[in-house]
Design an enzyme around this catalytic site. Structure first.
Site, short mmCIF file in Angstrom:
data_model
loop_
_atom_site.label_atom_id
_atom_site.label_comp_id
_atom_site.label_asym_id
_atom_site.label_seq_id
_atom_site.Cartn_x
_atom_site.Cartn_y
_atom_site.Cartn_z
N ARG A 238 -5.58 2.33 -6.79
CA ARG A 238 -5.70 2.16 -5.34
C ARG A 238 -6.38 3.39 -4.74
O ARG A 238 -6.06 4.52 -5.09
CB ARG A 238 -4.33 1.96 -4.69
CG ARG A 238 -3.62 0.72 -5.21
CD ARG A 238 -2.29 0.49 -4.54
NE ARG A 238 -1.59 -0.63 -5.16
CZ ARG A 238 -0.39 -1.06 -4.82
NH1 ARG A 238 0.28 -0.46 -3.83
NH2 ARG A 238 0.17 -2.07 -5.43
N ARG B 98 7.48 6.00 -9.73
CA ARG B 98 8.51 6.32 -8.74
C ARG B 98 9.91 6.26 -9.36
O ARG B 98 10.81 6.99 -8.94
CB ARG B 98 8.39 5.40 -7.53
CG ARG B 98 7.09 5.64 -6.77
CD ARG B 98 6.97 4.84 -5.50
NE ARG B 98 5.69 5.14 -4.84
CZ ARG B 98 5.33 4.69 -3.64
NH1 ARG B 98 6.16 3.91 -2.95
NH2 ARG B 98 4.16 5.01 -3.11
#
Length: 428
Positions: A261, A390
């Site tokens: 991204r 994460r």
């Protein structure tokens, strides 16, 4: 993409519901284009009927040896007019299609109304954040001294917002991928997919990334290939232009992929550490369901993603997005937010969404409820199960110890040959 028939019949309701998302529906343009389309269709049909009737008459007169030259010339003009109108109709339908392509999905009636994430509503909290007898560190301070994270060399190699994990840090990342895939396939009933890591523009249009969000994507020069922003794109497009046997639904897929991204709209946000990256790993969950099942399947999808954090014994909360905070294609979305001691906050680790038939209309994904019944558009859903990087951060920060080492969660140790503690190491 929204059902144009719904827009025609419920234009004011659609405008109001889209307004809750902060989207202003251009009703005047839609009605003008739709009216032009209707008029052109009616005129084309009228002229075709005239041509058909006159052609029959020409055939009859010709058999009677009557001169039909004038009528044939008239029909040539009619045929030319039909061709011109059909070209105009095609242009108007293309304009209408492109107009509809940038309209976001309608929010589900159960979604809280509000313009920003401040109106998101917490649904539940699970687990208690750990208590430390020392000041816990953020992962960007904790992990480099352990030799498992090197941000400076990552920047040298590629630039900012890229990770470089080493030694036991890299092993934990790989272990998490296998851990999540094993749970989702072995216990939750998902079939594993290993899709292409690039996709063409049709695939990205189908899931809603194109045309509106092209700046968020990495495109290959001189090719109709984009690096995928999420496994949602290739996995959802498995059934593009297909008709699924309704007896097979729901169909559940899980896939590990890297994700790419540009983070075009996040300048200056989460610049420290590896929380927001240009490249990251993720295990995705994707479902194809009957229309009446989708919201029930959304709840189970969220539960499947939550189970990973439960096994790792990391505190988290679930929030439902407000109308103004949902993604473009979603009708209803939940975020799972994990507790990060280094930031003293809950941060997103998974977003789970029901798209209803929005993506299916763009991708032409249909199913036949039963033999002989009319096909319907499927409902599609997806969510992170979970974002690997994460989750890696959450383990490091929640399981850190006063001496700077990190305990490995018990559920993950079988994937690391029994490793229980990350000690300082020299790898690079």
């Amino acid at each position: 993409m929204l059902d144009l028939t719904y827009l025609r019949e419920n234009i004011q309701t659609a405008r109001e519901r889209l307004g809750h998302r902060g989207f202003s529906l251009d009703v005047e343009t839609f009605q003008r284009l739709d009216s032009e389309r209707k008029s052109l269709i009616q005129e084309v049909e009228r002229l075709r009927q005239t041509r058909n009737t006159t052609s029959e008459e020409i055939g009859r007169l010709a058999r009677e040896k009557v001169d039909v030259t004038e009528k044939r010339n008239e029909m040539k003009l009619v045929s030319q007019k039909i061709k011109e109108l059909e070209e105009s109709l095609q242009r108007v339908e293309e304009q209408l299609y492109h107009f509809a392509a940038i309209i976001p999905n309608l929010p589900d009636p159960s979604v809280p109304i509000g313009p920003t994430d401040e109106q998101n509503v917490e649904v539940r909290r699970v687990g208690e954040p750990p208590r430390f007898d020392f000041e816990p560190k953020a992962h960007w301070d904790l992990c480099p001294p352990l030799g498992i994270l090197d941000l400076e060399r990552a920047t040298k190699i590629a630039g900012t917002r890229f990770p470089l994990l080493a030694g036991q840090g890299a092993r934990v990342e790989r272990a998490l991928i296998n851990f999540m895939l094993d749970i989702h396939t072995g216990e939750h009933g998902y079939q594993e997919i290993l899709p292409p890591f690039m996709a063409n523009s049709k695939s990205l249009f189908a899931t809603g990334q194109l045309p509106k969000f092209e700046e968020d994507l990495f495109k290959l020069k001189d090719h109709d290939y984009y690096l995928i922003p999420t496994a949602e794109v290739p996995v959802t497009n498995i059934y593009r232009d297909d008709i699924i046997d309704g007896d097979r639904l729901p169909i559940k897929f899980t896939a590990y992929t890297p994700c790419f991204r540009s983070e075009a709209g996040s300048y200056g946000k989460d610049v420290r550490g590896v929380f927001r990256q240009h490249q990251f790993n993720k295990v995705e969950l994707v479902k194809f369901t009957r229309q009446e099942q989708s919201n029930t399947e959304l709840e189970s999808l969220v539960a499947d993603a939550e189970e990973i954090l439960k096994r790792l014994k990391i505190a988290y909360r679930v929030v439902i997005h407000s109308t103004g905070d949902m993604g473009f294609s979603a009708s209803k979305s939940y975020d799972i937010e994990v507790w990060l001691p280094g930031q003293n906050a809950y941060r997103e680790i998974s977003s789970c969404s029901n798209f209803e038939d929005f993506q299916a209309r763009r991708a032409n994904i249909r199913y036949r409820p039963a033999a002989g019944e009319k096909v319907r558009f499927a409902h599609t859903l997806n969510g992170s199960g979970l974002a690997i990087g994460r989750t890696w951060i959450a383990i490091m920060e929640n399981y850190q110890q006063k001496d700077g080492t990190v305990v490995i969660p018990e559920a993950l140790r079988p994937y690391l040959d029994g490793l229980s503690v990350i000690q300082p190491q020299k790898v690079i």
